[in-house]
Design an enzyme around this catalytic site. Structure first.
Site, PDB file in Angstrom:
ATOM      1  N   ALA A  10       9.663  -4.082   5.444  1.00 57.84           N
ATOM      2  CA  ALA A  10      10.886  -3.358   5.838  1.00 57.84           C
ATOM      3  C   ALA A  10      11.584  -3.999   7.041  1.00 57.84           C
ATOM      4  CB  ALA A  10      10.539  -1.903   6.123  1.00 57.84           C
ATOM      5  N   ALA A  11      10.889  -4.060   8.176  1.00 57.76           N
ATOM      6  CA  ALA A  11      11.543  -4.553   9.393  1.00 57.76           C
ATOM      7  C   ALA A  11      11.848  -6.046   9.284  1.00 57.76           C
ATOM      8  CB  ALA A  11      10.652  -4.269  10.608  1.00 57.76           C
ATOM      9  N   GLU A  32       4.632 -14.166   4.945  1.00 57.76           N
ATOM     10  CA  GLU A  32       4.077 -12.867   4.546  1.00 57.76           C
ATOM     11  C   GLU A  32       2.692 -13.123   3.961  1.00 57.76           C
ATOM     12  OE1 GLU A  32       4.516  -9.387   4.437  1.00 57.76           O
ATOM     13  OE2 GLU A  32       2.583  -9.640   3.430  1.00 57.76           O
ATOM     14  N   SER A  38       9.588  -7.018   0.710  1.00 57.91           N
ATOM     15  CA  SER A  38      10.715  -6.106   0.543  1.00 57.91           C
ATOM     16  C   SER A  38      10.482  -4.977  -0.471  1.00 57.91           C
ATOM     17  CB  SER A  38      11.948  -6.930   0.135  1.00 57.91           C
ATOM     18  OG  SER A  38      13.101  -6.136   0.150  1.00 57.91           O
ATOM     19  N   CYS A  42       6.636   3.615   0.638  1.00 57.12           N
ATOM     20  CA  CYS A  42       6.758   5.073   0.564  1.00 57.12           C
ATOM     21  C   CYS A  42       6.686   5.561  -0.890  1.00 57.12           C
ATOM     22  CB  CYS A  42       8.073   5.523   1.196  1.00 57.12           C
ATOM     23  SG  CYS A  42       8.388   4.689   2.750  1.00 57.12           S
ATOM     24  N   ARG A  69      19.525 -16.437  -1.541  1.00 58.21           N
ATOM     25  CA  ARG A  69      20.420 -16.132  -0.414  1.00 58.21           C
ATOM     26  C   ARG A  69      20.147 -17.040   0.780  1.00 58.21           C
ATOM     27  NH1 ARG A  69      21.867 -10.075  -0.708  1.00 58.21           N
ATOM     28  NH2 ARG A  69      21.642  -9.776  -2.933  1.00 58.21           N
ATOM     29  N   VAL A  79       0.264 -15.732   9.552  1.00 58.08           N
ATOM     30  CA  VAL A  79       0.405 -16.309  10.890  1.00 58.08           C
ATOM     31  C   VAL A  79      -0.834 -15.904  11.686  1.00 58.08           C
ATOM     32  CG1 VAL A  79       1.731 -16.288  13.035  1.00 58.08           C
ATOM     33  CG2 VAL A  79       2.908 -16.389  10.827  1.00 58.08           C
TER      34      VAL A  79
HETATM   35  P1  FAD Z   1       4.933  -3.086   6.808  1.00 60.37           P
HETATM   36  O1  FAD Z   1       5.652  -2.423   5.716  1.00 60.37           O
HETATM   37  O2  FAD Z   1       3.514  -2.725   7.072  1.00 60.37           O
HETATM   38  O3  FAD Z   1       5.013  -4.653   6.547  1.00 60.37           O
HETATM   39  C1  FAD Z   1       4.375  -5.575   7.373  1.00 60.37           C
HETATM   40  C2  FAD Z   1       4.007  -6.801   6.556  1.00 60.37           C
HETATM   41  O4  FAD Z   1       3.516  -7.796   7.440  1.00 60.37           O
HETATM   42  C3  FAD Z   1       2.890  -6.532   5.548  1.00 60.37           C
HETATM   43  O5  FAD Z   1       3.308  -6.868   4.245  1.00 60.37           O
HETATM   44  C4  FAD Z   1       1.751  -7.458   5.997  1.00 60.37           C
HETATM   45  O6  FAD Z   1       1.063  -8.048   4.911  1.00 60.37           O
HETATM   46  C5  FAD Z   1       2.492  -8.514   6.801  1.00 60.37           C
HETATM   47  N1  FAD Z   1       1.665  -9.136   7.826  1.00 60.37           N
HETATM   48  C6  FAD Z   1       0.877  -8.510   8.747  1.00 60.37           C
HETATM   49  N2  FAD Z   1       0.304  -9.420   9.566  1.00 60.37           N
HETATM   50  C7  FAD Z   1       0.748 -10.638   9.173  1.00 60.37           C
HETATM   51  C8  FAD Z   1       0.527 -11.962   9.634  1.00 60.37           C
HETATM   52  N3  FAD Z   1      -0.241 -12.190  10.700  1.00 60.37           N
HETATM   53  N4  FAD Z   1       1.124 -12.988   8.972  1.00 60.37           N
HETATM   54  C9  FAD Z   1       1.934 -12.742   7.900  1.00 60.37           C
HETATM   55  N5  FAD Z   1       2.169 -11.513   7.417  1.00 60.37           N
HETATM   56  C10 FAD Z   1       1.598 -10.477   8.052  1.00 60.37           C
HETATM   57  N6  FAD Z   1       7.699   6.113   5.997  1.00 60.37           N
HETATM   58  C11 FAD Z   1       8.702   7.017   5.938  1.00 60.37           C
HETATM   59  O7  FAD Z   1       9.594   6.988   6.811  1.00 60.37           O
HETATM   60  N7  FAD Z   1       8.761   7.938   4.937  1.00 60.37           N
HETATM   61  C12 FAD Z   1       7.826   7.995   3.958  1.00 60.37           C
HETATM   62  O8  FAD Z   1       7.910   8.827   3.051  1.00 60.37           O
HETATM   63  C13 FAD Z   1       6.738   7.081   4.009  1.00 60.37           C
HETATM   64  N8  FAD Z   1       5.767   7.123   3.084  1.00 60.37           N
HETATM   65  C14 FAD Z   1       4.763   6.191   3.117  1.00 60.37           C
HETATM   66  C15 FAD Z   1       3.770   6.228   2.151  1.00 60.37           C
HETATM   67  C16 FAD Z   1       2.751   5.293   2.167  1.00 60.37           C
HETATM   68  C17 FAD Z   1       1.677   5.352   1.122  1.00 60.37           C
HETATM   69  C18 FAD Z   1       2.709   4.290   3.175  1.00 60.37           C
HETATM   70  C19 FAD Z   1       1.612   3.266   3.201  1.00 60.37           C
HETATM   71  C20 FAD Z   1       3.687   4.259   4.145  1.00 60.37           C
HETATM   72  C21 FAD Z   1       4.713   5.207   4.140  1.00 60.37           C
HETATM   73  N9  FAD Z   1       5.719   5.199   5.103  1.00 60.37           N
HETATM   74  C22 FAD Z   1       6.730   6.133   5.076  1.00 60.37           C
HETATM   75  C23 FAD Z   1       5.688   4.236   6.199  1.00 60.37           C
HETATM   76  C24 FAD Z   1       6.536   3.017   5.875  1.00 60.37           C
HETATM   77  O9  FAD Z   1       6.128   2.452   4.664  1.00 60.37           O
HETATM   78  C25 FAD Z   1       6.381   2.009   7.007  1.00 60.37           C
HETATM   79  O10 FAD Z   1       6.847   2.628   8.180  1.00 60.37           O
HETATM   80  C26 FAD Z   1       7.155   0.736   6.780  1.00 60.37           C
HETATM   81  O11 FAD Z   1       6.716   0.056   5.639  1.00 60.37           O
HETATM   82  C27 FAD Z   1       6.967  -0.171   7.989  1.00 60.37           C
HETATM   83  O12 FAD Z   1       7.613  -1.371   7.756  1.00 60.37           O
HETATM   84  P2  FAD Z   1       7.207  -2.667   8.550  1.00 60.37           P
HETATM   85  O13 FAD Z   1       8.063  -3.760   8.026  1.00 60.37           O
HETATM   86  O14 FAD Z   1       7.199  -2.409   9.996  1.00 60.37           O
HETATM   87  O15 FAD Z   1       5.671  -2.923   8.192  1.00 60.37           O
END
Ligand code: FAD
Length: 443
Positions: A10-11, A32, A38, A42, A69, A79
């Site tokens: 996401a971020a 990743e 992407s 949730c 893109r 990493v």
């Molecule tokens: P993530 O989605 O965790 O992505 C981080 C990525 O970084 C991962 O793919 C990981 O493999 C990768 N990564 C980590 N370390 C490394 C490294 N050293 N090198 C390379 N890659 C790495 N939020 C809501 O607001 N509403 C909801 O209803 C909701 N439901 C959810 C249900 C479930 C089952 C889950 C698991 C989460 C839910 N969430 C919900 C939370 C939401 O999914 C997360 O807040 C969101 O995905 C966070 O995004 P992010 O990009 O910060 O991290």
């Protein structure tokens, strides 16, 4: 300008996409460690439950689409080290096993979280799962649909544990939740969680509060869950007791981490090291009401903060207005939603507050399908400024809480929201909507 993004959900992808839109010349590489980028984690509980049977529907954009893109996405690349003094990262390619170095001008850390799994006895047994990634979801769905899997034990009654309990109920499993706290869903206040607890019990979900899991036993596969009070049959266990920021690889750098390991950032998503940004679940987030950083790992914050990071990496100075910790969860027939401060948080912040808890309805009784709707509102005592709200009911709870979120973000006092000109027609709401009733109850 070369940006390296660590983490592609996401971020990370929000930042990469925004930077590419603002500065098409930017060179962007995303590393990743998983197979997917992407996607909406949730959606995983509803994939496991069978309400959606196509995991590709949760993918917003594939890595090939990002490459088209001009964003270079490398999956199965982790990493392992960041060297800010040399503007380098060290990466392990899972396919070849090789380590290599890449250089950045700007770095975006978006590594999210890791599930917390204590070293329980018997953790090595089969059929003990977590649900965090797409890969976890695919594996869990495969296992849960095996015919002999009937007794499912969920360890932890937080958002994900509760969504999974619902998924298992939908699949017709015998569901048991074991929660060590005295109630489920602690971001909500007890008035709300009591109603939720009763609903789960009415739906034959066994709920054990004030009970701690000690370990698992079985022959190759889990058969029993042992707690400090008893032991229970289990064909499959899901551990969902919380998450921790995935930031261990940053130890030893000057990037400041909070006590729980979350990256400390400012409202522009800048870390304490120049040219390094972070957002999403791996980082803290500025809280609008608390006016300080908090840790709220939610997709809402990850998407918005990632996008702001991308804009700022391009040279802007956008600030995040701040999170309210708005969140919703469905429990079988009930909707629950919350925004802003809970009563406990107001207490912890030593705010002089007042609360009201009202029972209203989604729409008038003379229109079919009237359902009760409970709303709790938390206000600053002197000014009646709304600080938080929570709702529970079969219909309309979540959208009511969205109204409160807007009110909080505009510093509205309850009496002003109580007179806001909301829509009225019998199929949708009363002339005095539940939001009006709760707001006008504040003395
Ligand atoms: P993530 O989605 O965790 O992505 C981080 C990525 O970084 C991962 O793919 C990981 O493999 C990768 N990564 C980590 N370390 C490394 C490294 N050293 N090198 C390379 N890659 C790495 N939020 C809501 O607001 N509403 C909801 O209803 C909701 N439901 C959810 C249900 C479930 C089952 C889950 C698991 C989460 C839910 N969430 C919900 C939370 C939401 O999914 C997360 O807040 C969101 O995905 C966070 O995004 P992010 O990009 O910060 O991290």
């Amino acid at each position: 300008m070369k940006l390296i993004v660590i983490g592609g959900v996401a971020a990370g992808m929000s930042a990469a996409s925004k930077l590419k839109r603002v500065n098409p010349e930017a060179e962007i590489t995303v590393y990743e460690k998983g197979d997917y980028v992407s996607y909406g984690a949730c959606g995983l509980p509803y994939y496991v439950s069978g309400e959606n049977n196509d995991h590709t529907k949760m993918i917003a954009r594939t890595k090939e689409e990002f490459r088209d893109r001009g964003i270079d996405v490398r999956t199965r690349h982790e990493v392992v080290k960041v060297a800010p003094e040399r503007k380098q990262v060290m990466i392990r390619n899972y396919e070849s096993g090789q380590l290599f170095i890449d250089h950045y001008d700007k770095l975006m850390i978006a590594t999210g979280t890791m599930p917390i799994v204590p070293p329980f006895d018997g953790l090595e047994l089969g059929n003990i799962h977590v649900l965090k990634t797409m890969e976890d979801g695919i594996l869990l769905k495969e296992k849960i649909n095996k015919p002999h899997i009937n007794n499912v034990v969920i360890v932890g009654g937080g958002y994900i544990g509760i969504e999974l309990a619902e998924a298992m109920h939908t699949l017709g499993k015998n569901v048991r939740i074991i929660e060590q706290a005295d109630r489920i869903l602690t971001p909500f206040d007890p008035e709300i969680t009591e109603i939720a607890t009763k609903h789960l019990q009415e739906k034959q979900v066994a709920l054990h509060l004030n009970e701690s899991v000690k370990g698992f036993s079985g022959d190759k596969y889990v058969q029993k869950v042992m707690t400090d009070k008893s032991s229970y049959d289990a064909d499959l266990v899901i551990v969902s007791i919380g998450v921790k920021p995935a930031t261990q690889f940053l130890q030893g750098t000057d990037i400041q981490l909070a006590g729980n390991g979350a990256i400390v950032i400012d409202r522009e998503m800048r870390t304490t090291v120049e040219d390094i940004y972070a957002a999403g679940d791996c980082a803290e987030v500025y809280h609008y009401v608390k006016q300080e950083n908090a840790y709220l790992p939610l997709g809402t914050n990850a998407n918005k903060c990632g996008r702001i990071a991308g804009e700022n990496i391009a040279g802007s100075h956008q600030k995040y207005i701040g999170t309210l910790g708005s969140a919703a969860v469905k429990i079988i027939d009930l909707e629950l939603a919350r925004t802003g401060l809970s009563e406990q948080e107001a207490k912890d912040l030593a705010i002089d507050y007042t609360t009201e808890f009202v029972k209203a309805a989604n729409h008038p009784g003379y229109y079919p399908g009237q359902k009760p709707l409970w709303i709790k509102i938390i206000c600053e005592k002197r000014t009646k400024r709304i600080l938080g709200a929570q709702a529970i009911g079969e219909s309309g709870a979540v959208l009511r809480i969205d109204m409160f979120a807007i009110a909080i973000q505009n510093n509205m006092p309850a009496d002003e929201l109580g007179m806001t000109d909301l829509c009225y027609a019998p199929p949708f709401a009363g002339v005095w909507d539940a939001v009006h009733i709760a707001s006008n109850a504040v003395k």
